[in-house]
Every structure is written in C-alpha cells, then in structure tokens.
Design a protein around this motif. Structure first.
Motif, PDB file in Angstrom:
ATOM      1  N   ASP A 632      54.243 -62.861  35.861  1.00 56.45           N
ATOM      2  CA  ASP A 632      55.580 -63.464  35.740  1.00 56.45           C
ATOM      3  C   ASP A 632      55.413 -64.978  35.851  1.00 56.45           C
ATOM      4  OD1 ASP A 632      58.753 -62.886  37.526  1.00 56.45           O
ATOM      5  OD2 ASP A 632      58.294 -63.760  35.555  1.00 56.45           O
ATOM      6  N   LEU A 633      56.423 -65.731  35.420  1.00 55.70           N
ATOM      7  CA  LEU A 633      56.355 -67.195  35.538  1.00 55.70           C
ATOM      8  C   LEU A 633      57.280 -67.655  36.663  1.00 55.70           C
ATOM      9  CD1 LEU A 633      56.579 -68.004  31.719  1.00 55.70           C
ATOM     10  CD2 LEU A 633      54.525 -67.934  33.135  1.00 55.70           C
ATOM     11  N   PRO A 634      56.882 -68.674  37.403  1.00 54.96           N
ATOM     12  CA  PRO A 634      57.751 -69.163  38.481  1.00 54.96           C
ATOM     13  C   PRO A 634      59.021 -69.780  37.905  1.00 54.96           C
ATOM     14  CG  PRO A 634      55.831 -70.591  38.212  1.00 54.96           C
ATOM     15  CD  PRO A 634      55.638 -69.448  37.280  1.00 54.96           C
ATOM     16  N   LYS A 635      60.163 -69.436  38.514  1.00 58.29           N
ATOM     17  CA  LYS A 635      61.433 -69.925  37.977  1.00 58.29           C
ATOM     18  C   LYS A 635      62.377 -70.380  39.072  1.00 58.29           C
ATOM     19  CE  LYS A 635      61.142 -66.690  34.226  1.00 58.29           C
ATOM     20  NZ  LYS A 635      60.765 -65.384  34.769  1.00 58.29           N
ATOM     21  N   THR A 636      63.255 -71.282  38.702  1.00 57.83           N
ATOM     22  CA  THR A 636      64.336 -71.659  39.606  1.00 57.83           C
ATOM     23  C   THR A 636      65.354 -70.528  39.609  1.00 57.83           C
ATOM     24  OG1 THR A 636      65.659 -72.639  37.868  1.00 57.83           O
ATOM     25  CG2 THR A 636      64.099 -74.089  38.973  1.00 57.83           C
ATOM     26  N   GLY A 639      66.950 -69.726  36.493  1.00 56.31           N
ATOM     27  CA  GLY A 639      66.136 -69.170  35.426  1.00 56.31           C
ATOM     28  C   GLY A 639      65.285 -70.185  34.686  1.00 56.31           C
ATOM     29  N   LYS A 640      65.226 -71.396  35.191  1.00 56.51           N
ATOM     30  CA  LYS A 640      64.436 -72.434  34.533  1.00 56.51           C
ATOM     31  C   LYS A 640      62.973 -72.296  34.949  1.00 56.51           C
ATOM     32  CE  LYS A 640      65.589 -77.218  33.465  1.00 56.51           C
ATOM     33  NZ  LYS A 640      64.308 -77.895  33.577  1.00 56.51           N
ATOM     34  N   ILE A 641      62.101 -72.230  33.965  1.00 52.88           N
ATOM     35  CA  ILE A 641      60.674 -72.085  34.277  1.00 52.88           C
ATOM     36  C   ILE A 641      60.153 -73.373  34.908  1.00 52.88           C
ATOM     37  CG2 ILE A 641      58.362 -71.770  33.280  1.00 52.88           C
ATOM     38  CD1 ILE A 641      59.709 -70.105  31.071  1.00 52.88           C
ATOM     39  N   MET A 642      59.453 -73.265  36.015  1.00 52.58           N
ATOM     40  CA  MET A 642      58.939 -74.449  36.705  1.00 52.58           C
ATOM     41  C   MET A 642      57.531 -74.759  36.216  1.00 52.58           C
ATOM     42  SD  MET A 642      61.202 -75.834  38.484  1.00 52.58           S
ATOM     43  CE  MET A 642      60.214 -76.961  39.441  1.00 52.58           C
ATOM     44  N   ARG A 643      57.478 -75.486  35.126  1.00 53.23           N
ATOM     45  CA  ARG A 643      56.172 -75.813  34.538  1.00 53.23           C
ATOM     46  C   ARG A 643      55.329 -76.668  35.470  1.00 53.23           C
ATOM     47  NH1 ARG A 643      59.872 -75.789  30.952  1.00 53.23           N
ATOM     48  NH2 ARG A 643      59.724 -74.326  29.228  1.00 53.23           N
ATOM     49  N   ARG A 644      56.029 -77.469  36.267  1.00 57.63           N
ATOM     50  CA  ARG A 644      55.296 -78.407  37.106  1.00 57.63           C
ATOM     51  C   ARG A 644      54.407 -77.677  38.134  1.00 57.63           C
ATOM     52  NH1 ARG A 644      57.534 -81.864  40.906  1.00 57.63           N
ATOM     53  NH2 ARG A 644      59.590 -81.363  40.126  1.00 57.63           N
ATOM     54  N   ILE A 645      54.892 -76.523  38.584  1.00 61.40           N
ATOM     55  CA  ILE A 645      54.087 -75.745  39.532  1.00 61.40           C
ATOM     56  C   ILE A 645      52.842 -75.201  38.830  1.00 61.40           C
ATOM     57  CG2 ILE A 645      54.110 -73.585  40.855  1.00 61.40           C
ATOM     58  CD1 ILE A 645      57.010 -74.299  41.605  1.00 61.40           C
ATOM     59  N   LYS A 653      46.081 -79.308  42.029  1.00 62.17           N
ATOM     60  CA  LYS A 653      46.849 -80.251  42.865  1.00 62.17           C
ATOM     61  C   LYS A 653      47.677 -79.484  43.888  1.00 62.17           C
ATOM     62  CE  LYS A 653      46.910 -84.386  40.263  1.00 62.17           C
ATOM     63  NZ  LYS A 653      47.318 -84.291  38.846  1.00 62.17           N
ATOM     64  N   GLU A 654      48.121 -80.201  44.881  1.00 63.75           N
ATOM     65  CA  GLU A 654      49.037 -79.667  45.890  1.00 63.75           C
ATOM     66  C   GLU A 654      50.268 -79.052  45.210  1.00 63.75           C
ATOM     67  OE1 GLU A 654      48.292 -80.373  49.371  1.00 63.75           O
ATOM     68  OE2 GLU A 654      49.729 -78.733  49.469  1.00 63.75           O
ATOM     69  N   ILE A 655      50.618 -77.825  45.558  1.00 65.73           N
ATOM     70  CA  ILE A 655      51.741 -77.177  44.886  1.00 65.73           C
ATOM     71  C   ILE A 655      53.079 -77.528  45.530  1.00 65.73           C
ATOM     72  CG2 ILE A 655      52.775 -74.946  44.315  1.00 65.73           C
ATOM     73  CD1 ILE A 655      49.876 -73.924  44.041  1.00 65.73           C
ATOM     74  N   GLY A 656      53.056 -77.727  46.827  1.00 66.12           N
ATOM     75  CA  GLY A 656      54.310 -78.097  47.502  1.00 66.12           C
ATOM     76  C   GLY A 656      55.153 -76.871  47.848  1.00 66.12           C
ATOM     77  N   LEU A 661      62.320 -71.161  45.103  1.00 69.97           N
ATOM     78  CA  LEU A 661      62.256 -70.506  43.796  1.00 69.97           C
ATOM     79  C   LEU A 661      62.867 -69.113  43.833  1.00 69.97           C
ATOM     80  CD1 LEU A 661      58.624 -71.275  42.576  1.00 69.97           C
ATOM     81  CD2 LEU A 661      60.743 -72.465  42.011  1.00 69.97           C
ATOM     82  N   ALA A 662      63.173 -68.600  42.662  1.00 77.10           N
ATOM     83  CA  ALA A 662      63.694 -67.241  42.562  1.00 77.10           C
ATOM     84  C   ALA A 662      62.594 -66.228  42.887  1.00 77.10           C
ATOM     85  CB  ALA A 662      64.242 -67.000  41.164  1.00 77.10           C
ATOM     86  N   ASN A 663      61.353 -66.560  42.554  1.00 73.04           N
ATOM     87  CA  ASN A 663      60.257 -65.603  42.738  1.00 73.04           C
ATOM     88  C   ASN A 663      59.007 -66.279  43.332  1.00 73.04           C
ATOM     89  OD1 ASN A 663      59.921 -67.155  40.478  1.00 73.04           O
ATOM     90  ND2 ASN A 663      59.229 -65.490  39.157  1.00 73.04           N
ATOM     91  N   PRO A 664      59.113 -66.776  44.562  1.00 69.24           N
ATOM     92  CA  PRO A 664      58.002 -67.558  45.118  1.00 69.24           C
ATOM     93  C   PRO A 664      56.695 -66.778  45.215  1.00 69.24           C
ATOM     94  CG  PRO A 664      59.655 -67.080  46.801  1.00 69.24           C
ATOM     95  CD  PRO A 664      60.231 -66.651  45.505  1.00 69.24           C
ATOM     96  N   GLU A 665      56.785 -65.480  45.365  1.00 68.27           N
ATOM     97  CA  GLU A 665      55.566 -64.676  45.560  1.00 68.27           C
ATOM     98  C   GLU A 665      54.612 -64.758  44.358  1.00 68.27           C
ATOM     99  OE1 GLU A 665      58.462 -62.399  43.347  1.00 68.27           O
ATOM    100  OE2 GLU A 665      58.618 -63.558  45.172  1.00 68.27           O
ATOM    101  N   VAL A 666      55.184 -65.016  43.183  1.00 69.66           N
ATOM    102  CA  VAL A 666      54.352 -65.020  41.974  1.00 69.66           C
ATOM    103  C   VAL A 666      53.398 -66.230  41.951  1.00 69.66           C
ATOM    104  CG1 VAL A 666      55.811 -66.328  40.381  1.00 69.66           C
ATOM    105  CG2 VAL A 666      54.429 -64.466  39.512  1.00 69.66           C
ATOM    106  N   VAL A 667      53.775 -67.276  42.651  1.00 66.81           N
ATOM    107  CA  VAL A 667      52.946 -68.485  42.662  1.00 66.81           C
ATOM    108  C   VAL A 667      51.572 -68.184  43.257  1.00 66.81           C
ATOM    109  CG1 VAL A 667      52.744 -70.848  43.547  1.00 66.81           C
ATOM    110  CG2 VAL A 667      54.954 -69.998  42.759  1.00 66.81           C
ATOM    111  N   ASP A 668      51.573 -67.446  44.336  1.00 69.74           N
ATOM    112  CA  ASP A 668      50.309 -67.058  44.972  1.00 69.74           C
ATOM    113  C   ASP A 668      49.429 -66.221  44.060  1.00 69.74           C
ATOM    114  OD1 ASP A 668      50.724 -66.987  48.462  1.00 69.74           O
ATOM    115  OD2 ASP A 668      48.905 -67.424  47.295  1.00 69.74           O
TER     116      ASP A 668
END
Ligand code: WTA
Length: 676
Positions: A632-636, A639-645, A653-656, A661-668
């Motif tokens: 999945d893609l990280p989104k606000t 529903g906006k895709i957070m390309r910067r992450i 780089k540091e992710i911050g 986010l709507a789906n923070p678990e996907v970032v990991d």
C-alpha cells in the motif's frame, strides 16, 4: 489544505547547509560587460514598475510602437506593450541583414565528428526561413493563429521551422525530440494542430535513430482522439536521401527537401503581429496528469529574452555562444533561438550527446569554433566531472562566462565547474527560472554581483522575488527558513495563460497567494513559482527544488502524475507514486512505488512491463531506476499520497512523524522492504 489537517505541510522544507564563500568577476570581464551600470537595480526598483521595462521593448524593431507599456486592468492576464506590432522572425533575422548578412547565426555540429559541420549565416537563415514559410503557407495551408506541432531533434532545421511559423504568425508547439509518439500525440490533440513537422532520423550516441516512426504513432493516436493531422512534413537528416525504415503514407507524408525545390527564392511578407499575439506554446508537466500548454506572447516574451541574453548572458556580436540545452525545452527556445538571434549572436547547435565519441568533445568543439560563452546544466557538469578521461587542460579555449540552469547546483560541483572548466577566469551565472517565466528570474548580474556557489542570487533587474510561508507571511532574509518563492511584480516574459485552460492558469500560479481575487492592483497578485527557496541575509536566493509533485530529472521536469498515469494503464497496477531519488550523475531520477490489484502476484516480468509503460508513454528520459512493489502507499487522511515519505525512504533520510497518516503501519513495511 489536506496535508495540514494531517499535520504534514508540503511547503515546509528543512534547511541544513552553511553559507558559502564569494567569488568576484575578473576586472577584464567587468570592463567589457554589456551591463555594468551600478545604478541598474536602483533604476529597476519596484516603485518604478512598470516603466522600467520600456527599455526592454526598445531593444526590438517594431512595425508600430506600443501605446502602453503595461496593462494590468484584468489580473492576472497582464498585457505588455499594448498597441505595438512586430514580427519575431524579422527581429531575429531581417534586421541583422544590413550589417551582418554574412555573420554565422548557427554552426550546426553533427554528432559524428567526421561529418562536415554547417555554417548558417543570417542570409542563409533568411532564405531558408522564407522558403519554408512559403511551403507552410502555400502547400500546407498554414495561416496566422494556426498551431503547428514540431517534433524534431537538434538540427538547424528546427529553429528554421520555428521561425517560419513565427513569420506567418502561426503558433509553434515544439515537442522535445526524445519524447515518444504518444507524448507528441497528446500535444497535437491539446493544441489542435493539423500539421506535424518532423525528421526522418538523427544520430545519438553513435546510433542512427528512426524518428519518423514516432510521427506515425502520434498521428494515429491523435486521429483516435478526434484530432486529424492533414500533413506530416518530413525533413531529411541527409538531404536527398530518405533514411528511415518507416514507409511514407501516401497523401499525408511529404519530404520537405523535395517540396522545397518548388519554393526556391520565395519570400514571405512577415505578418505584423500584435505584441500580445501568442508566439508559441510549450507543454510542461504539472502535478496532475495532463501537461500544460504554456502560452508565450510575441512582444513581451521577445523583449524579455533579448534583454536578459544581453544583460545576464553578456552576449556581444563577436562572441561564440554554446548552449547545450535542447531546443525542445524552454532553455533552447529562449536562449538558443529567440534571445541570441534577436541580438545577432553566433551560436552552436550540437546534434548529439556531449560525451560522444569521447568525454572531451565539448572542449574540442569549444577550441575549434572559439566558443567563449558556455551554457549547460548541473547534470551535464556532474557527467563531465565523473567522466574518466576528462582533460580540458589539453584544449585551447577561454570561456568568459558560463551558465548553469535547470536544477540546484551543489556547491562542490559549482567549484569544480569554476576551477576546472572555467579555469578560474570565467564568470558563472546560476540562472533560476521556468518554462512559464519565459526568461531568467534570479541570477547575479555577471559584472556587478559576486558569485556564491549554490545560490542563484538576487532577482534579475526588474524582478522582485519574495518568500512566503504557507499562510502568506513573508519569510525574512537571513531567517534560515525555507518557503515558497514568489515574484511580487509581473514582467514581460511571463506566460499569458495555459492554452484553453485560463482557470488552471489562475489557480496554479495565483490561487494560493492572491490577496484579493477582486483586486485590480498587480500588487495583490504575486506569481507563485512552486519552488521552495530560502533567502540569505545578503539578498541571495537559494532554490531548494519543487514544492509540488513535479520531479526534475537531469534538468527536465516530469510530472509525477504523468508517469503514474502511464503505469496505471496496466490492469495489474492499483496505485503508483513516483518520487525523485538522489542520483550521483543525474541529480535526481524517478523511482516508482507501486501497489498491485488484489490477487496479482509480483514478478520481474511485471516490473519490466511497468518500466516499459513509462518509457513508451513518456520517453526513455523518464525510465525509473527502480520499481518497488509494495502492499500500500502512505496516505493522508484525505487520501493524498505522501510522496515525500517515500522519497525519504529511497534517499535514506529521516522519515519524521507519520502518526497522522491514514495508514502509518505501511511506512515500516515499505522501509523494511527497501532496506533488505
Ligand atoms: C528548476 C527550466 C535551481 C526549478 C529553465 C524550476 C532550478 C524548474 C534552476 C523549471 C536553478 C531551474 N537552480 N533550480 N538555476 N533553474 N530550476 O520549466 O525547480 O524546465 O521550477 O525550466 O527547474 O524547469 P523548466
């Protein structure tokens, strides 16, 4: 804004670097410079707007002089030199004949060093533009106001075709030669062109490329979308010898070199155009899928590129000028074709890649032709710096001025450019601007301002930049904070509108910071460039890159949505996000994050098809370095895709903070995938 609700602002830019040292222009340069009046910025202060720009209009030859320098009565649809009439081809050619008929306008340098170069004098240019204009008018039926699409490589016939259109008052739309047939079709459709000008083929990296095959794709796809192209006019790269494997379509495809025999000696009376009649369209990527047709005027644009070529590039009649950009981008339009020709300059058009057949080719050409003004991009400079056998010392050339444009240049790369290519004797101008702005916005004035590596400098005379935060508050000089760079005042080179989409024009450039949409005062309408920047206490602007989703590859702007739309044509793909990944050579390259439809199994074959989709829809320049297939893609939350992450992950780089986010678990999950 949606992202703010999610606690992540898109305009916030972290800034970490320290201040760089200054470099001074040599006395010998200052002595000979076109612009050395220290009062210039005083004359061009904002209190004197708009009258100071009359000086730019004076650089042109007018059929009828303007009544009013600037008409701001219908913001932000500014009009410049209202009431004036002129023709751009007359200004670029005819007016030089009396004293400079035999001067080289262009040297065409073929990629193959064994092929003879061509010298095109102003007289040659006059003859060839007239004959081709006659062909366009009498054979192809081109009239004033028609749009003509030109899809050509870097050859002398490209500016000839552009100037022939300008002579007739037709609006040219040049598509970068490396773009695909589909990309060409999209631009034919939007501009409603019924004529396509192309070439059979050309050389690149020592290989013959069939270019005509793209015309077939372009015309076919345009037809499917309801845009009929009557005629395809094909120049032969080797006159008299059609060299493409692709057959000609009877009644549609015509060889220009054959037709021209009927127009020998033809002369075409130039159309006397209103200053605000459009000269050309140049399509550029926005953050939504469809490229924008940036519309430039005749009088305002031409005056602006003439003045900035004179003041910032410091072109004199005796100089030999080489801009390595492609004419298919705005840099080539403004600073190979219109600005330099309007000044009567002698410039080089080089067909191929600068490293062919060896890394020192640029210096070989510079020595041979006496180039003394050199104009290129950080990508090309990084390419030279990485080349194994580079040895400029071996060649006898002297640059008085060098230009960098297209993306921010790293201070180390700047210093290498200065010492090794410029031999500590050439002044460098780092020119920041955009397709939309027609000409330079920020740059040092080469004889007046010190250089500072990595910083473009102050606004050029008459341009008054400002940095705003997200709320429209001015960010002060020296605060160390980045923000959104805007221009306080209109200028003659600005785009007039987006072709057939004036609402998008107003929204994109004026929507965010216009203080009052009902205001008739230009002071309430700052132009938003869409770039992040910071302002040092010395008044120099440092550009941080695009604030929106457009990514910049090797100095070429690519819309993420354009790339993503190409990928989404594959049924297997659910969502796609393109980000700019750091690359030692190109600065940034696209990397692709893709999620698949349920039950589709990832495979190398699928990844390859994804890459192919981008290459065939957009062109090889957009080829992603890597395709990451993710769940999945990280989104606000909106529903906006957070390309910067994703970009932070790709660039290590540091992710911050991602908890909003709507789906923070996907970032990991993505992070782990990329790390492994
Ligand atoms: C970037 C090219 C930093 C910027 C003329 C801008 C630059 C975009 C510079 C426009 C520079 C261009 N320093 N960044 N000197 N010049 N850019 O429309 O992000 O192809 O908005 O015009 O390139 O790209 P475009």
């Amino acid at each position: 804004m949606a992202d703010e609700q999610a606690g992540v602002s898109e305009t916030e830019i972290a800034v970490h670097w320290h201040e760089e040292e200054y470099y001074s222009p040599p006395e010998s340069f200052i002595q000979q410079a076109n612009l050395k009046d220290p009062e210039i910025r005083e004359k061009f202060r904002i209190e004197n707007f708009p009258d100071y720009f009359a000086e730019y209009g004076e650089l042109l030859q007018w059929d009828r002089k303007w009544d009013q320098v600037f008409d701001g009565s219908n913001p932000p649809f500014w009009r410049w030199f209202v009431g004036g009439r002129l023709n751009a081809s007359v200004n670029c050619i005819d007016r030089h004949l009396a004293s400079n008929r035999n001067k080289a306008a262009f040297y065409f340098v073929p990629e193959n060093p064994d092929e003879m170069r061509q010298v095109i004098t102003y007289q040659d240019l006059y003859v060839r533009v007239n004959e081709f204009a006659a062909l366009l008018r009498d054979f192809a039926g081109v009239k004033k106001g028609d749009r003509v699409t030109i899809h050509m490589p870097m050859v002398a016939e490209l500016p000839i075709a552009m100037l022939a259109c300008a002579r007739l008052g037709a609006i040219h739309s040049v598509v970068f030669g490396g773009f695909s047939g589909q990309a060409c079709a999209d631009r034919i459709i939007d501009s409603e062109s019924h004529i396509l000008i192309t070439m059979d083929g050309y050389y690149r990296s020592g290989k013959w490329l069939n270019h005509k095959e793209k015309a077939d794709v372009a015309v076919e796809r345009a037809e499917q979308a309801g845009q009929h192209v009557d005629k395809v006019l094909i120049f032969e790269r080797h006159p008299g010898r059609y060299s493409s494997d692709t057959p000609l379509t009877e009644g549609r495809d015509f060889i220009v070199n054959e037709l021209l025999t009927q127009f020998r000696g033809a002369r075409v009376e130039p159309e006397s155009m209103k200053a605000e009649d459009p000269l050309f369209l140049m399509y550029t990527s926005g953050s939504t899928g469809k490229p924008k047709g940036v519309q430039h005027s005749t009088g305002g644009y031409l005056s602006y590129v003439t003045a900035t070529s004179k003041n910032i590039l410091d072109i004199h009649p005796e100089d030999v000028y080489w801009c390595m950009a492609d004419i298919g981008w705005i840099t080539g339009h403004s600073y190979i074709v219109y600005g330099p020709l309007s000044l009567g300059a002698s410039s080089i058009i080089y067909e191929g890649v600068p490293s062919y057949p060896h890394a020192n080719r640029p210096f070989e050409i510079a020595e041979e032709l006496g180039v003394n003004i050199f104009h290129t991009s950080p990508t090309a400079i990084r390419g030279l710096r990485m080349a194994k056998d580079i040895n400029p010392q071996k060649y006898n050339y002297h640059f008085k001025l060098m230009v960098t444009v297209g993306e921010p240049i790293e201070p180390d790369v700047w210093r290498w450019y200065y010492h090794v290519i410029g031999r500590d004797e050439a002044v460098i101008v780092d020119t920041w601007w955009q397709t939309e702005t027609g000409g330079f916005l920020c740059s040092t004035v080469p004889a007046l301002d010190k250089m500072k590596p990595g910083s473009a400098g102050p606004g050029v005379p008459g341009i008054h930049p400002v940095i705003f935060d997200d709320e429209g508050h001015e960010i002060q000089a020296g605060s160390g904070r980045g923000g959104n760079i805007c221009i306080r005042n209109p200028w003659p080179g600005t785009l007039q509108t987006i072709w057939k989409d004036p609402e998008r024009f107003v929204r994109t450039y004026y929507g965010k910071y216009c203080k009052n949409p009902d205001s008739k005062d230009w002071r309430d309408w700052p132009y938003m460039a869409g770039d992040g920047a910071m302002l040092a206490s010395d008044g120099y602007f440092r550009i941080l890159g695009r604030i929106d989703d457009v990514i910049n590859v090797a100095g070429h702007r690519l819309g993420t949505k354009e790339l993503e739309s190409a990928v989404l044509r594959l049924d297997e793909v659910a969502e796609a996000a393109v980000i700019a990944a750091q690359d030692d050579l190109k600065g940034t390259v696209p990397e692709l994050y893709v999620s698949l439809q349920p039950n589709v199994v990832p495979s190398d074959e699928l990844s390859q098809r994804i890459v192919n989709a981008i290459v065939s829809e957009i062109g090889p320049i957009a080829r992603p370095r890597k395709v990451w297939i993710v769940p999945d893609l990280p989104k606000t939350r909106s529903g906006k895709i957070m390309r910067r992450i994703l970009a932070s992950i790709s660039n290590n780089k540091e992710i911050g903070d991602v908890t909003t986010l709507a789906n923070p678990e996907v970032v990991d999950t993505i992070h782990q995938l990329v790390r492994s």
